[in-house]
Design a protein around this motif. Structure first.
Motif, mmCIF file in Angstrom:
data_model
loop_
_atom_site.group_PDB
_atom_site.id
_atom_site.type_symbol
_atom_site.label_atom_id
_atom_site.label_comp_id
_atom_site.label_asym_id
_atom_site.label_seq_id
_atom_site.Cartn_x
_atom_site.Cartn_y
_atom_site.Cartn_z
ATOM 1 N N ASP A 25 0.848 -1.187 0.000
ATOM 2 C CA ASP A 25 0.000 0.000 0.000
ATOM 3 C C ASP A 25 0.889 1.245 0.000
ATOM 4 O OD1 ASP A 25 0.803 0.486 2.768
ATOM 5 O OD2 ASP A 25 -0.624 -1.092 3.293
ATOM 6 N N ALA A 26 0.245 2.399 -0.161
ATOM 7 C CA ALA A 26 0.988 3.650 -0.263
ATOM 8 C C ALA A 26 1.756 3.970 1.014
ATOM 9 C CB ALA A 26 0.037 4.793 -0.602
ATOM 10 N N ASP A 27 1.183 3.686 2.168
ATOM 11 C CA ASP A 27 1.868 3.991 3.430
ATOM 12 C C ASP A 27 3.166 3.205 3.561
ATOM 13 O OD1 ASP A 27 -0.090 5.781 4.160
ATOM 14 O OD2 ASP A 27 -1.192 4.352 5.402
ATOM 15 N N THR A 28 3.123 1.924 3.194
ATOM 16 C CA THR A 28 4.341 1.104 3.251
ATOM 17 C C THR A 28 5.370 1.614 2.263
ATOM 18 O OG1 THR A 28 2.990 -0.811 3.851
ATOM 19 C CG2 THR A 28 5.237 -1.247 3.097
ATOM 20 N N PHE A 29 4.912 1.987 1.071
ATOM 21 C CA PHE A 29 5.811 2.556 0.060
ATOM 22 C C PHE A 29 6.512 3.799 0.596
ATOM 23 C CE2 PHE A 29 6.737 5.518 -3.349
ATOM 24 C CZ PHE A 29 7.309 4.737 -4.330
ATOM 25 N N VAL A 30 5.741 4.687 1.203
ATOM 26 C CA VAL A 30 6.314 5.920 1.747
ATOM 27 C C VAL A 30 7.393 5.600 2.768
ATOM 28 C CG1 VAL A 30 5.812 7.933 3.184
ATOM 29 C CG2 VAL A 30 4.297 7.355 1.279
ATOM 30 N N GLN A 31 7.102 4.704 3.684
ATOM 31 C CA GLN A 31 8.082 4.359 4.712
ATOM 32 C C GLN A 31 9.336 3.764 4.091
ATOM 33 O OE1 GLN A 31 9.099 1.067 5.876
ATOM 34 N NE2 GLN A 31 10.519 2.138 7.280
ATOM 35 N N ARG A 32 9.163 2.860 3.128
ATOM 36 C CA ARG A 32 10.321 2.191 2.523
ATOM 37 C C ARG A 32 11.193 3.166 1.739
ATOM 38 N NH1 ARG A 32 7.812 -3.617 0.283
ATOM 39 N NH2 ARG A 32 7.352 -4.467 2.361
ATOM 40 N N LEU A 33 10.565 4.034 0.970
ATOM 41 C CA LEU A 33 11.371 4.952 0.166
ATOM 42 C C LEU A 33 12.069 5.992 1.028
ATOM 43 C CD1 LEU A 33 12.433 6.029 -2.477
ATOM 44 C CD2 LEU A 33 10.271 7.254 -2.812
ATOM 45 N N LEU A 34 11.344 6.617 1.927
ATOM 46 C CA LEU A 34 11.943 7.692 2.719
ATOM 47 C C LEU A 34 13.035 7.181 3.646
ATOM 48 C CD1 LEU A 34 8.889 9.967 3.595
ATOM 49 C CD2 LEU A 34 10.468 10.071 1.654
ATOM 50 N N SER A 35 12.964 5.920 4.060
ATOM 51 C CA SER A 35 13.989 5.382 4.952
ATOM 52 C C SER A 35 15.328 5.202 4.254
ATOM 53 C CB SER A 35 13.530 4.042 5.535
ATOM 54 O OG SER A 35 13.466 3.037 4.528
ATOM 55 N N THR A 36 15.335 5.249 2.925
ATOM 56 C CA THR A 36 16.585 5.050 2.184
ATOM 57 C C THR A 36 17.293 6.356 1.851
ATOM 58 O OG1 THR A 36 15.529 5.121 -0.005
ATOM 59 C CG2 THR A 36 15.620 2.979 1.121
ATOM 60 N N LEU A 37 16.660 7.487 2.093
ATOM 61 C CA LEU A 37 17.177 8.761 1.600
ATOM 62 C C LEU A 37 18.204 9.350 2.558
ATOM 63 C CD1 LEU A 37 13.896 10.398 0.265
ATOM 64 C CD2 LEU A 37 15.521 8.913 -0.943
ATOM 65 N N GLY A 38 19.364 9.668 2.024
ATOM 66 C CA GLY A 38 20.388 10.352 2.803
ATOM 67 C C GLY A 38 20.520 11.798 2.349
ATOM 68 N N SER A 39 21.618 12.421 2.697
ATOM 69 C CA SER A 39 21.856 13.807 2.303
ATOM 70 C C SER A 39 22.171 13.878 0.812
ATOM 71 C CB SER A 39 23.006 14.390 3.122
ATOM 72 O OG SER A 39 24.187 13.627 2.931
ATOM 73 N N TYR A 40 22.110 15.088 0.286
ATOM 74 C CA TYR A 40 22.434 15.277 -1.130
ATOM 75 C C TYR A 40 23.138 16.620 -1.305
ATOM 76 C CZ TYR A 40 17.998 17.912 -1.129
ATOM 77 O OH TYR A 40 16.988 18.791 -0.840
ATOM 78 N N PRO A 41 23.835 16.803 -2.434
ATOM 79 C CA PRO A 41 24.663 18.003 -2.611
ATOM 80 C C PRO A 41 23.861 19.295 -2.591
ATOM 81 C CG PRO A 41 25.345 16.294 -4.142
ATOM 82 C CD PRO A 41 24.074 15.814 -3.503
ATOM 83 N N ALA A 42 24.486 20.330 -2.080
ATOM 84 C CA ALA A 42 23.829 21.629 -1.949
ATOM 85 C C ALA A 42 23.444 22.211 -3.302
ATOM 86 C CB ALA A 42 24.753 22.594 -1.202
ATOM 87 N N TYR A 43 24.204 21.910 -4.348
ATOM 88 C CA TYR A 43 23.911 22.537 -5.632
ATOM 89 C C TYR A 43 22.616 22.025 -6.253
ATOM 90 C CZ TYR A 43 26.043 18.381 -7.857
ATOM 91 O OH TYR A 43 26.357 17.108 -8.265
ATOM 92 N N PHE A 44 22.053 20.942 -5.735
ATOM 93 C CA PHE A 44 20.769 20.458 -6.246
ATOM 94 C C PHE A 44 19.689 21.537 -6.142
ATOM 95 C CE2 PHE A 44 20.893 15.515 -6.019
ATOM 96 C CZ PHE A 44 22.113 15.507 -6.669
ATOM 97 N N ALA A 45 19.822 22.412 -5.154
ATOM 98 C CA ALA A 45 18.817 23.458 -4.949
ATOM 99 C C ALA A 45 18.828 24.499 -6.057
ATOM 100 C CB ALA A 45 19.038 24.136 -3.596
ATOM 101 N N ARG A 46 19.899 24.563 -6.841
ATOM 102 C CA ARG A 46 20.033 25.602 -7.862
ATOM 103 C C ARG A 46 19.736 25.127 -9.277
ATOM 104 N NH1 ARG A 46 24.874 26.007 -4.916
ATOM 105 N NH2 ARG A 46 26.105 25.204 -6.658
ATOM 106 N N LEU A 47 20.027 23.873 -9.576
ATOM 107 C CA LEU A 47 20.089 23.470 -10.972
ATOM 108 C C LEU A 47 18.737 23.346 -11.656
ATOM 109 C CD1 LEU A 47 23.087 21.021 -11.311
ATOM 110 C CD2 LEU A 47 23.017 23.507 -11.100
ATOM 111 N N ALA A 48 17.693 22.945 -10.931
ATOM 112 C CA ALA A 48 16.395 22.793 -11.583
ATOM 113 C C ALA A 48 15.933 24.107 -12.206
ATOM 114 C CB ALA A 48 15.367 22.269 -10.584
ATOM 115 N N GLU A 49 16.119 25.213 -11.488
ATOM 116 C CA GLU A 49 15.700 26.506 -12.031
ATOM 117 C C GLU A 49 16.558 26.910 -13.230
ATOM 118 O OE1 GLU A 49 13.676 30.092 -12.637
ATOM 119 O OE2 GLU A 49 13.134 28.178 -11.706
ATOM 120 N N ILE A 50 17.860 26.613 -13.180
ATOM 121 C CA ILE A 50 18.702 26.897 -14.350
ATOM 122 C C ILE A 50 18.222 26.070 -15.536
ATOM 123 C CG2 ILE A 50 21.051 26.791 -15.280
ATOM 124 C CD1 ILE A 50 22.088 27.168 -12.438
#
Length: 450
Positions: free
Chosen positions: A214-239
Motif C-alpha cells: 500500500d501507499a503507506d508502506t511505500f512511503v516508509q520504505r522509500l523515505l527510509s533510504t534517503l540520505g543527504s544530497y549536494p547543496a547545488y541540487f537546490a540551484r540546478l532545476a531553475e537553471i
C-alpha cells in the motif's frame, strides 16, 4: 536490428546517471536526458553516423544541467519536455498521452510525477507494441528516485505521487525494458549495485517498492533510504527551466602566476587542488581545498565550493584540464578562472603538509566523514561521525584535539582535512584506506550500528 542494438547508454559514473542515444533507423537519433557535457554523446553519434533530431528531458534535473538546449542550437534538435515544466526556451511541450513520431517508432509521454512535479516517462512503441520506457527519476533499478528535493513540506505529497507513478508503470507488459536516468552512485537514487537497466517484469519481482502492499508502506520504505544530497541540487532545476547558457568552443584553463593566485585568494577565490592524495599531503597551498580528480570530482566541487566564488585550480601536468572543466560545467560551476601555471613547483610561498597514516598506524580518535549509510554499515569503534557535506557549514562540529580523518579510500578524507585546515585545524592526519583496511591490518572488528 533489435532495439537493444539501436540504443546506446552513456553512463556518467561520477554522477551515477545514464543518458540514452536511440538510433531510430534512418540516420536520425533521439537523445534522452543528455547532459551539458555532450562529448560522449557526440562521439557515439558520430561513430554511428547519426544526427540528433530530438532531445527529450524526463524532468527538470537537479543534479546536472541539460544538454538539450545545446543540441537544439548546434544540431537543430527538437526539444521534447513536459509542458507543465514551464521551460523558458523553445521546446515541444508534452502532456500525458501525447505521442511523437520518430519515423517508424513512437514516443509516448506518460505523466509520472514524484521525483519532480512535472516528471514524464517516455514509452517507446514499435507500432502499438511497448518496447521500453525511459523512466528518468521515476522507476529505477531496485528502487525509485528520491522525492524530497522540493522541500520537507512537499515530500510526503511527492512520495505518494511516486507510488502512483510506479503502480502505473507496473501495468506495462513484463517484457518492457526499463531505461532509467538515475542509477547507482546518483544522490537522486538509493540502491547500490551495478545494474542500470531492467524490465518491468524483473522490477515487479525484485523491487521492494513495487512489492509494497500500500501507499503507506511505500512511503516508509522509500523515505527510509534517503540520505543527504549536494547543496547545488537546490540551484540546478531553475537553471534547467530557464535554459543553461550555451557553450561556445572548448573551455579553457588560463595560466596564472603565483602572485595572481595569491591576489585572487585574498579577494575570496577558492583554491581547489585536484592532485592525488599523496601529492596534496606532501605540500599544498595554505587554504587550498583538496578535491582529488576522479569520477566523483564534480559532485564534491559543487557541494563544497561556494557558487559565487571564483575558482583557481592546482593540478599536475598529467591531469587533463578537460577532465576538470567539463564535469564542472555539467553541474553549473562556470567560475573557474584559471590554474597555477606550472603547478606546485612554481609556487613561491609557504606550503601546508598533511600527515598520512596507514591502517596499522592509527594513533588518534577517528573522524569518519562518510555518508550516514556507509558509517552505520561499519566503522571504527569510538569514531566520531560528521558527513563531509556538512563540514563547510559547520567546521566547528568536528571534535577538538588530534584526529585521524577517514573515508572509504582517502580522497574524501583529504578533502575534509583541508577544509578543517582552512578553518584553523592543524592536528589532523588522513587515513590511506578505509574501515575494511583498518580491520584487516589490525585484526579488530568494525562496529556496526543497527
Amino acid at each position: 536490428m533489435g532495439i537493444e542494438a539501436q540504443l546506446v547508454p552513456l553512463v556518467d559514473e561520477g554522477l551515477g546517471n545514464s543518458a540514452w542515444l536511440l538510433d531510430v533507423g534512418d540516420g536520425r537519433a533521439l537523445a534522452v536526458d543528455p547532459p551539458r557535457d555532450l562529448r560522449a554523446l557526440r562521439t557515439a553519434a558520430a561513430r554511428r553516423g547519426l544526427s540528433v533530431a530530438w532531445a527529450a528531458d524526463t524532468h527538470l534535473h537537479a543534479d546536472f544541467l541539460t544538454g538539450a538546449v545545446q543540441l537544439a542550437a548546434d544540431d537543430g534538435a527538437q526539444i521534447l519536455a513536459s509542458a507543465a515544466g514551464m521551460r523558458m526556451f523553445e521546446h515541444r511541450g508534452l502532456a500525458d498521452g501525447d505521442e511523437v513520431d520518430l519515423g517508424g517508432l513512437t514516443l509516448r509521454a506518460l505523466a509520472t510525477p514524484g521525483h519532480t512535479d512535472e516528471h514524464l516517462s517516455f514509452l517507446l512503441l514499435d507500432g502499438r507494441t511497448p518496447v521500453g520506457v525511459f523512466t528518468g527519476g521515476s522507476l529505477i533499478v531496485g528502487s525509485a528516485a528520491r522525492t524530497d528535493l522540493l522541500g520537507d513540506n512537499r515530500t510526503l505529497e511527492l512520495t505518494r505521487a511516486q507510488y502512483a507513478s510506479l503502480q502505473r508503470l507496473a501495468t506495462l507488459p513484463d517484457a518492457t525494458h526499463v531505461w532509467p536516468t538515475h542509477g547507482a552512485g546518483s544522490f537522486c537514487s538509493a540502491p547500490p549495485g551495478a545494474e542500470r537497466t531492467s524490465t518491468i517484469g524483473a522490477e515487479k519481482t525484485t523491487n521492494p517498492l513495487l512489492a509494497a502492499p500500500d501507499a503507506d508502506t511505500f512511503v516508509q520504505r522509500l523515505l527510509s533510504t534517503l540520505g543527504s544530497y549536494p547543496a547545488y541540487f537546490a540551484r540546478l532545476a531553475e537553471i534547467n527551466r530557464r535554459g543553461p547558457a550555451l557553450i561556445h568552443g572548448r573551455p579553457q584553463l588560463p595560466g596564472l602566476s603565483a602572485d595572481e593566485v595569491r591576489r585572487l585568494a585574498a579577494d575570496g577565490a577558492a583554491i581547489v587542488d585536484v592532485r592525488p592524495v599523496v601529492d596534496v599531503a606532501a605540500g599544498h597551498i595554505p587554504g587550498a581545498i583538496a578535491i582529488p580528480l576522479r569520477a566523483q570530482f564534480a559532485t564534491w566541487l559543487g557541494w563544497l565550493i561556494r557558487p559565487d566564488a571564483p575558482i583557481v585550480v592546482v593540478r599536475n601536468a598529467d591531469q587533463d584540464p578537460a577532465h576538470i572543466l567539463w564535469p564542472a560545467l555539467n553541474i553549473g560551476v562556470d567560475r573557474i578562472v584559471g590554474e597555477l601555471a606550472g603547478g606546485m613547483p612554481s609556487w613561491t610561498g609557504s606550503v601546508t603538509t598533511t600527515r598520512l597514516v596507514r591502517p596499522q598506524e592509527v594513533d588518534a580518535p577517528a573522524l569518519d566523514i562518510r555518508q550516514a549509510g556507509e558509517y552505520t554499515a561499519g566503522h571504527l569503534p569510538g569514531a566520531t561521525h560528521l558527513e563531509l557535506g556538512s563540514l563547510l557549514a559547520e567546521p566547528d562540529a568536528a571534535p577538538d584535539g588530534p584526529a585521524v580523518v577517514m573515508c572509504g579510500h582517502g580522497e574524501r578524507a583529504m578533502t575534509a582535512a583541508t577544509l578543517l585546515e582552512h578553518a584553523g585545524r592543524h592536528d589532523l592526519s588522513v587515513l590511506v584506506g578505509g574501515p575494511g583496511d583498518w580491520a584487516a591490518a589490525t585484526g579488530n572488528t568494525l562496529q556496526v550500528d543497527q
